[in-house]
Design a protein around this motif. Structure first.
Motif, PDB file in Angstrom:
ATOM      1  N   HIS A 132      92.177 122.353 -36.750  1.00 17.50           N
ATOM      2  CA  HIS A 132      91.630 123.708 -36.899  1.00 17.50           C
ATOM      3  C   HIS A 132      92.252 124.599 -35.847  1.00 17.50           C
ATOM      4  CE1 HIS A 132      88.673 127.024 -36.628  1.00 17.50           C
ATOM      5  NE2 HIS A 132      88.580 126.828 -37.921  1.00 17.50           N
ATOM      6  N   GLU A 133      92.871 125.681 -36.299  1.00 17.92           N
ATOM      7  CA  GLU A 133      93.541 126.630 -35.419  1.00 17.92           C
ATOM      8  C   GLU A 133      94.525 125.917 -34.494  1.00 17.92           C
ATOM      9  OE1 GLU A 133      90.504 128.870 -33.451  1.00 17.92           O
ATOM     10  OE2 GLU A 133      89.894 129.918 -35.276  1.00 17.92           O
ATOM     11  N   GLY A 134      95.239 124.955 -35.059  1.00 18.86           N
ATOM     12  CA  GLY A 134      96.277 124.248 -34.325  1.00 18.86           C
ATOM     13  C   GLY A 134      95.787 123.140 -33.430  1.00 18.86           C
ATOM     14  N   VAL A 135      94.484 122.900 -33.393  1.00 12.71           N
ATOM     15  CA  VAL A 135      93.910 121.877 -32.517  1.00 12.71           C
ATOM     16  C   VAL A 135      93.474 120.674 -33.358  1.00 12.71           C
ATOM     17  CG1 VAL A 135      92.097 121.341 -30.851  1.00 12.71           C
ATOM     18  CG2 VAL A 135      93.144 123.616 -30.871  1.00 12.71           C
ATOM     19  N   GLN A 136      94.011 119.501 -33.044  1.00 12.96           N
ATOM     20  CA  GLN A 136      93.604 118.289 -33.751  1.00 12.96           C
ATOM     21  C   GLN A 136      92.205 117.884 -33.316  1.00 12.96           C
ATOM     22  OE1 GLN A 136      96.480 115.193 -33.148  1.00 12.96           O
ATOM     23  NE2 GLN A 136      98.138 116.307 -34.134  1.00 12.96           N
ATOM     24  N   ARG A 137      91.436 117.390 -34.281  1.00 12.54           N
ATOM     25  CA  ARG A 137      90.100 116.907 -33.961  1.00 12.54           C
ATOM     26  C   ARG A 137      89.815 115.672 -34.802  1.00 12.54           C
ATOM     27  NH1 ARG A 137      86.989 122.077 -36.672  1.00 12.54           N
ATOM     28  NH2 ARG A 137      87.221 121.494 -38.862  1.00 12.54           N
ATOM     29  N   ALA A 138      88.735 114.994 -34.460  1.00  6.38           N
ATOM     30  CA  ALA A 138      88.326 113.830 -35.239  1.00  6.38           C
ATOM     31  C   ALA A 138      87.876 114.282 -36.630  1.00  6.38           C
ATOM     32  CB  ALA A 138      87.208 113.090 -34.511  1.00  6.38           C
ATOM     33  N   VAL A 139      87.337 113.360 -37.397  1.00  5.22           N
ATOM     34  CA  VAL A 139      87.082 113.609 -38.821  1.00  5.22           C
ATOM     35  C   VAL A 139      85.580 113.549 -39.103  1.00  5.22           C
ATOM     36  CG1 VAL A 139      87.619 112.837 -41.173  1.00  5.22           C
ATOM     37  CG2 VAL A 139      89.333 112.622 -39.357  1.00  5.22           C
ATOM     38  N   ALA A 140      85.123 114.401 -40.007  1.00  7.68           N
ATOM     39  CA  ALA A 140      83.722 114.429 -40.433  1.00  7.68           C
ATOM     40  C   ALA A 140      83.532 113.519 -41.641  1.00  7.68           C
ATOM     41  CB  ALA A 140      83.296 115.854 -40.775  1.00  7.68           C
ATOM     42  N   PRO A 141      82.357 112.880 -41.759  1.00  8.38           N
ATOM     43  CA  PRO A 141      82.151 111.892 -42.823  1.00  8.38           C
ATOM     44  C   PRO A 141      82.401 112.411 -44.235  1.00  8.38           C
ATOM     45  CG  PRO A 141      80.382 111.764 -41.211  1.00  8.38           C
ATOM     46  CD  PRO A 141      81.199 112.970 -40.853  1.00  8.38           C
ATOM     47  N   ALA A 142      81.815 113.563 -44.597  1.00 10.18           N
ATOM     48  CA  ALA A 142      81.953 114.044 -45.972  1.00 10.18           C
ATOM     49  C   ALA A 142      83.400 114.381 -46.299  1.00 10.18           C
ATOM     50  CB  ALA A 142      81.060 115.266 -46.197  1.00 10.18           C
ATOM     51  N   ASN A 143      84.129 114.915 -45.325  1.00 13.27           N
ATOM     52  CA  ASN A 143      85.541 115.229 -45.564  1.00 13.27           C
ATOM     53  C   ASN A 143      86.346 113.948 -45.776  1.00 13.27           C
ATOM     54  OD1 ASN A 143      84.982 117.949 -45.263  1.00 13.27           O
ATOM     55  ND2 ASN A 143      85.485 117.957 -43.086  1.00 13.27           N
ATOM     56  N   TYR A 144      86.096 112.955 -44.941  1.00 12.32           N
ATOM     57  CA  TYR A 144      86.800 111.675 -45.078  1.00 12.32           C
ATOM     58  C   TYR A 144      86.554 111.048 -46.452  1.00 12.32           C
ATOM     59  CZ  TYR A 144      87.193 106.589 -44.771  1.00 12.32           C
ATOM     60  OH  TYR A 144      87.458 105.269 -45.039  1.00 12.32           O
ATOM     61  N   LEU A 145      85.310 111.041 -46.895  1.00 14.08           N
ATOM     62  CA  LEU A 145      85.000 110.439 -48.191  1.00 14.08           C
ATOM     63  C   LEU A 145      85.662 111.212 -49.331  1.00 14.08           C
ATOM     64  CD1 LEU A 145      81.257 109.533 -47.558  1.00 14.08           C
ATOM     65  CD2 LEU A 145      83.208 107.970 -47.629  1.00 14.08           C
ATOM     66  N   ASP A 146      85.750 112.532 -49.206  1.00 13.41           N
ATOM     67  CA  ASP A 146      86.474 113.323 -50.210  1.00 13.41           C
ATOM     68  C   ASP A 146      87.971 113.006 -50.175  1.00 13.41           C
ATOM     69  OD1 ASP A 146      84.433 114.665 -51.525  1.00 13.41           O
ATOM     70  OD2 ASP A 146      84.377 116.308 -50.084  1.00 13.41           O
ATOM     71  N   TRP A 147      88.522 112.842 -48.967  1.00 14.13           N
ATOM     72  CA  TRP A 147      89.927 112.443 -48.866  1.00 14.13           C
ATOM     73  C   TRP A 147      90.175 111.139 -49.612  1.00 14.13           C
ATOM     74  CZ3 TRP A 147      91.161 112.889 -42.886  1.00 14.13           C
ATOM     75  CH2 TRP A 147      91.109 114.233 -42.503  1.00 14.13           C
TER      76      TRP A 147
END
Length: 333
Positions: A132-147
């Motif tokens: 987000h805005e060029g900054v890497q971050r860990a992953v949220a559960p719902a996003n991971y499951l959609d991936w």
């Protein structure tokens, strides 16, 4: 929940992790959150708060004994001074970033050269981050499951490190480090157990959070070198787990010194004592993801597909995913 209130999940997570420092840090974050709400709007302030909460939680989990109390006053004064002098702040942050980045790059190169990844076709393995805005971050559960549901060019697995209390029968309890992983974790890495088996969605029930794969060193020191540990029970944070396998010697992913790997019951590592359904969370970024590209897929192709998924999620969930993208980095880097 009011848009002018700090994200409740983030507040809850920090209150659980920070202990005696929670009241102070939450109060300071709230002060800056309300200031940003007045200048930049509630949506930008909530995104800022999530990033700060994630960074704070990650720091405490990485260094549990670190307390902010001795240096908090000086840090707050410095940060507020930097906000009053944005040019100086930019120079300071850039200088620190270049120095830290150089150290990280050199360290990563040394590790990749001196300790190759112990997996078949390691060049097909990638670390996958939300950005987000060029900054890497860990992953949220719902996003991971959609991936996982949407990606065709890469198989994805999740993992998260935890400090736990381990006890064997009536023996003394010890503090150990484990990884909580999705059921396909070992399949994505391309490795099998040296003894017994790893997690297998075809054999395990839908909820298999009580299965454990021991690391080889943990088996040797806990049950004795060469002892058959498969089928034995190990209490982890007062909950009995059955050993289903022992990992090959030398397997130390995602970090060295692991006692073992526990399967996540919901295919996404949970948050301890969280009262709700973690699979619906899109604004709590706390675990990491590894992916294996399908044969013949180049990194650019994989990254393009993952970012197409991210854009679709941003349209569907603008409050949590607006402006987010995906970064795909070779795991050996």
């Amino acid at each position: 929940m009011s848009a002018n209130r700090e994200p409740a999940v983030c507040r809850w997570l920090l209150s659980r992790i920070l202990g005696e420092d929670a009241e102070f840090i939450l109060g300071d974050l709230a002060e800056d959150f309300h200031a940003l709400t007045g200048t930049d709007g509630a949506r930008s302030a909530r995104r800022w708060y999530r990033r700060q909460a994630l960074a704070t939680a990650a720091t405490r989990l990485r260094w549990p004994s670190l307390s902010v109390q001795p240096w908090t006053r000086e840090t707050r004064l410095a940060l507020r001074g930097m906000r009053r002098a944005p040019g100086y702040a930019a120079t300071t942050v850039t200088t620190l970033g270049l120095g830290i980045g150089g150290v990280v790059a050199i360290s990563s190169l040394a590790v990749s050269v001196l300790r190759p990844l112990p997996f078949p076709d390691p060049g097909a393995l990638y670390a996958v981050w939300e950005t987000h805005e060029g900054v890497q971050r860990a992953v949220a559960p719902a996003n991971y499951l959609d991936w996982r549901r949407s990606a065709r060019g890469m198989a994805l697995a999740a993992y998260d490190g935890r400090d736990v209390t381990v006890q064997i029968s009536d023996g003394a309890a010890t503090r150990e480090r484990i990884a909580v992983v999705s059921g396909n974790f070992f399949q994505v890495l391309g490795t099998d157990a040296a003894e017994g088996r790893t997690f297998d969605p075809r054999l395990d029930p839908a909820f298999s959070g009580f299965h454990l794969v021991l690391s080889s060193p943990a088996r040797d020191r806990t049950f004795g070198r060469g002892t058959d540990a498969v089928g034995r029970l190990v209490r982890i944070d007062e909950v009995a787990h059955m050993v289903v396998g022992v990992a090959p010697p030398g397997l130390a992913f995602p970090e060295s010194g692991l006692f073992g790997w526990v399967r996540a019951g919901s295919e996404a590592p949970g948050i301890r004592s969280f009262p709700g359904d973690i699979t619906t969370l899109r604004d709590a970024w706390y675990f990491r993801v590894v992916g294996r590209a399908t044969p013949g897929r180049a990194s650019a192709s994989v990254a393009s597909e993952m970012n197409a998924i991210a854009r679709r999620l941003a349209r569907l969930h603008p409050d949590s995913n607006g402006g987010a993208s995906v970064t795909v980095v070779p795991l050996h880097e």
